[in-house]
Design an enzyme around this catalytic site. Structure first.
Site, PDB file in Angstrom:
ATOM      1  CD  GLN A  15      -2.616   1.402   2.321  1.00 11.18           C
ATOM      2  OE1 GLN A  15      -2.503   1.759   3.381  1.00 11.18           O
ATOM      3  NE2 GLN A  15      -3.937   1.136   2.129  1.00 11.18           N
ATOM      4  CB  CYS A  27      -4.556   7.231   5.543  1.00  8.24           C
ATOM      5  SG  CYS A  27      -3.549   7.548   7.178  1.00  8.24           S
ATOM      6  CE  LYS A  49      -8.472  -0.345   3.935  1.00  7.35           C
ATOM      7  NZ  LYS A  49      -8.293   0.932   5.006  1.00  7.35           N
ATOM      8  CG  ASN A  91     -11.975  -2.575   5.747  1.00  4.79           C
ATOM      9  OD1 ASN A  91     -11.810  -1.399   6.131  1.00  4.79           O
ATOM     10  ND2 ASN A  91     -11.763  -3.642   6.586  1.00  4.79           N
ATOM     11  N   GLY A  92     -14.767  -3.144   7.272  1.00  3.87           N
ATOM     12  CA  GLY A  92     -15.098  -2.506   8.580  1.00  3.87           C
ATOM     13  C   GLY A  92     -15.840  -3.265   9.561  1.00  3.87           C
ATOM     14  CG  ASP A  93     -16.698  -2.177  12.945  1.00  9.66           C
ATOM     15  OD1 ASP A  93     -15.624  -1.793  13.222  1.00  9.66           O
ATOM     16  OD2 ASP A  93     -17.628  -1.442  13.316  1.00  9.66           O
ATOM     17  N   GLY A 131      -9.282  -6.350   9.106  1.00 13.19           N
ATOM     18  CA  GLY A 131      -8.202  -5.896   9.883  1.00 13.19           C
ATOM     19  C   GLY A 131      -8.033  -6.418  11.300  1.00 13.19           C
TER      20      GLY A 131
HETATM   21  C1  LIG Z   1      -4.303   0.543  14.145  1.00 16.65           C
HETATM   22  C2  LIG Z   1      -4.801   0.714  12.976  1.00 16.65           C
HETATM   23  C3  LIG Z   1      -3.791   0.823  11.662  1.00 16.65           C
HETATM   24  C4  LIG Z   1      -4.275   1.158  10.263  1.00 16.65           C
HETATM   25  N1  LIG Z   1      -3.537   1.370   9.453  1.00 16.65           N
HETATM   26  C5  LIG Z   1      -3.900   1.347   7.888  1.00 16.65           C
HETATM   27  C6  LIG Z   1      -3.040   1.490   7.035  1.00 16.65           C
HETATM   28  O1  LIG Z   1      -1.799   1.511   7.088  1.00 16.65           O
HETATM   29  N2  LIG Z   1      -3.727   1.482   5.900  1.00 16.65           N
HETATM   30  C7  LIG Z   1      -5.009   1.705   5.495  1.00 16.65           C
HETATM   31  O2  LIG Z   1      -5.625   2.036   4.446  1.00 16.65           O
HETATM   32  N3  LIG Z   1      -5.795   1.662   6.688  1.00 16.65           N
HETATM   33  C8  LIG Z   1      -5.370   1.289   7.767  1.00 16.65           C
HETATM   34  N4  LIG Z   1      -6.283   1.333   8.909  1.00 16.65           N
HETATM   35  C9  LIG Z   1      -7.736   0.959   8.729  1.00 16.65           C
HETATM   36  C10 LIG Z   1      -7.884  -0.398   8.359  1.00 16.65           C
HETATM   37  O3  LIG Z   1      -7.170  -0.947   7.265  1.00 16.65           O
HETATM   38  C11 LIG Z   1      -9.531  -0.720   8.209  1.00 16.65           C
HETATM   39  O4  LIG Z   1      -9.990  -0.160   6.976  1.00 16.65           O
HETATM   40  C12 LIG Z   1     -10.099  -0.423   9.307  1.00 16.65           C
HETATM   41  O5  LIG Z   1      -9.343  -0.627  10.672  1.00 16.65           O
HETATM   42  C13 LIG Z   1     -11.601  -0.804   9.506  1.00 16.65           C
HETATM   43  O6  LIG Z   1     -11.390  -2.495   9.280  1.00 16.65           O
HETATM   44  P1  LIG Z   1     -11.491  -3.479  10.631  1.00 16.65           P
HETATM   45  O7  LIG Z   1     -12.589  -2.873  11.406  1.00 16.65           O
HETATM   46  O8  LIG Z   1     -11.533  -4.668   9.874  1.00 16.65           O
HETATM   47  O9  LIG Z   1     -10.122  -3.132  11.412  1.00 16.65           O
HETATM   48  C14 LIG Z   1      -5.513   1.288   9.938  1.00 16.65           C
HETATM   49  C15 LIG Z   1      -6.683   0.941  11.474  1.00 16.65           C
HETATM   50  C16 LIG Z   1      -6.163   0.692  12.454  1.00 16.65           C
HETATM   51  C17 LIG Z   1      -7.067   0.596  13.690  1.00 16.65           C
END
Ligand SMILES: Cc1cc2nc3c(=O)[nH]c(=O)nc-3n(C[C@H](O)[C@H](O)[C@H](O)COP(=O)(O)O)c2cc1C
Length: 408
Positions: free
Chosen positions: A79, A109, A148, A210-212, A234
């Site tokens: 990424q 981000c 993304k 994506n998300g949760d 994630g």
């Molecule tokens: C600690 C942390 C670091 C993250 N780093 C990135 C990243 O480097 N690039 C990105 O696109 N999203 C990043 N995210 C967002 C996640 O990829 C994802 O979109 C978000 O956490 C929701 O998905 P989840 O609920 O499955 O974690 C980050 C999220 C968290 C909590």
């Protein structure tokens, strides 16, 4: 039934063994963790933490550490973030030459340092400029380029559907969409209807929701309710590194049950009141059991070994302090483990903490060596599958930004 047959998918020319993805989590989804989830199985594509395109071009050692990989860590997407088209293009070419399978562009981000250079969610506000940047990257490499994003900057600016359409025209191979706005940060419920609008906006490219997603049931609900082609996970992978494998089993179990109902009752299933689509919550919970404690311990130890291999003993152990409690989250009572593991600096110290914990944990076990029911952790339920308003579970979660523009 072979799950890989049903749930394979393509991103451009890249064939993936499943439609489940590991989302990038900066500071967490490093090489050791990616190897852990790949060894367990079920994940189709992993992505590195976000990497500054300029830092790669400047041969910055920290940026190169972020893209460190091995043959077993394949297929891998890197990424990139950055707002300078020439730098993003050159970094993409450099990564292609190194054998990376896909490039993902960070447009979601919310961190100030990323937005200030025109990257991350700032990209979602300037459609033409972003499409031009993407066009430059896509025409410079043969590997797929994906994006993304979040749903938009805030509720008044839900730009993801328009942006996705513009990026498709510019040649993007897939869209990953986190169902929240930048303003929301990580608060509130993931908006499945918002993800659905992105799915409906594009013509042919896959959209990955994506998300949760923290359970197989939540992955199925996201697929069903949004029509997305795949699901990216994630934090859920840290709570449960088996989630990809368990989700494939769950999806297969649901589709077998649907087929059975259709074969048995044919067109009459609806008339007979047979529910051909199983309910999302509670369905097959017993058929897709959570891993046993011994398996959790095995995977946690494997993760630490890989951290030490990749980062060295002291640094690897220090980094492991923040992830070990996620492994322990489903151990049952675990404060005795958590309070000691955050001080480890060597493998020997870790194993001493673990042995002490295993002895301490015995008081919570029954005669068969299983946790007594009252000490078993409650089932996990995704935010968008809770019946009541989401309760605060912040204490149990991977730390997220306090405000949308502070830190990740
Ligand atoms: C600690 C942390 C670091 C993250 N780093 C990135 C990243 O480097 N690039 C990105 O696109 N999203 C990043 N995210 C967002 C996640 O990829 C994802 O979109 C978000 O956490 C929701 O998905 P989840 O609920 O499955 O974690 C980050 C999220 C968290 C909590």
């Amino acid at each position: 039934m072979n799950s890989a047959i049903i749930y394979t998918m393509h991103i451009g020319p890249l064939k993936l063994e499943s439609n489940l993805f590991l989302s990038p989590l900066a500071g967490y989804t490093n090489l050791p963790f990616r190897l852990v989830v790949r060894e367990i199985g079920g994940v189709g594509l992993c992505t590195t933490d976000l990497v500054n395109a300029r830092s790669l071009l400047e041969n910055n050692p920290k940026a190169f550490k972020l893209i460190e990989t091995r043959p077993a860590d394949s297929p891998l997407a890197v990424q990139l973030f950055g707002g300078v088209p020439g730098e993003m293009r050159d970094a993409a070419q450099m990564l292609e030459a190194r054998g990376v399978a896909a490039i993902d562009i960070n447009m979601g981000c919310p961190v100030r340092k990323v937005c200030n250079v025109g990257g991350g969610s700032a990209m979602m506000t300037e459609l033409d400029k972003t499409a031009a940047l993407v066009r430059g990257m896509v025409s410079a490499v043969k590997i797929p380029v994906t994006a993304k994003m979040r749903l938009g900057w805030d509720d008044q600016n839900i730009t993801a559907p328009d942006l996705a359409r513009a990026l498709e025209d510019a040649g993007i191979a897939a869209i990953f969409v986190h169902g929240r706005t930048r303003e929301q940060g990580f608060a509130g419920t993931v908006n499945l209807a918002g993800i659905r609008k992105v799915v409906e906006a594009v013509k042919t490219i896959p959209v990955i929701g994506n998300g949760d997603v923290i359970t197989p049931q939540a992955a199925k609900k996201m697929l069903d309710d949004t029509g997305c082609a795949g699901v990216s996970i994630g934090r859920g992978a840290f709570y449960d590194p088996w989630i990809f494998q368990r989700t494939l089993l769950y999806l297969n179990a649901c589709s077998s049950r649907r087929e059975e109902a259709q074969n048995k009752f044919g067109m009459r299933s609806a008339e007979c009141g047979i529910q051909s689509e199983p309910p999302h919550v509670g369905c097959y919970e017993n058929e897709i059991p959570e891993p046993a404690f011994s398996e959790r311990v095995r995977v946690m130890c494997r993760h630490l070994d890989l951290m030490i291999e990749v980062f060295g003993e002291e640094h690897g152990c220090r980094m492991f302090r923040k992830v070990a409690p996620w492994h322990a989250k489903r151990f049952g009572p675990c404060h005795e483990f958590n309070k000691r593991v955050v001080r480890i600096s060597s493998r020997a110290e870790f194993h001493a903490v673990l042995e002490n914990y295993i002895r301490w944990r015995q008081q919570f076990l029954d005669d068969n060596g299983e946790l007594q029911p009252r000490f078993r952790p409650a089932p996990m339920v995704a935010s968008f599958m809770r019946e009541s308003e989401p309760v605060s579970i912040r204490r149990e979660q991977i730390p997220v930004p306090k405000g949308p523009v502070e830190v990740w």
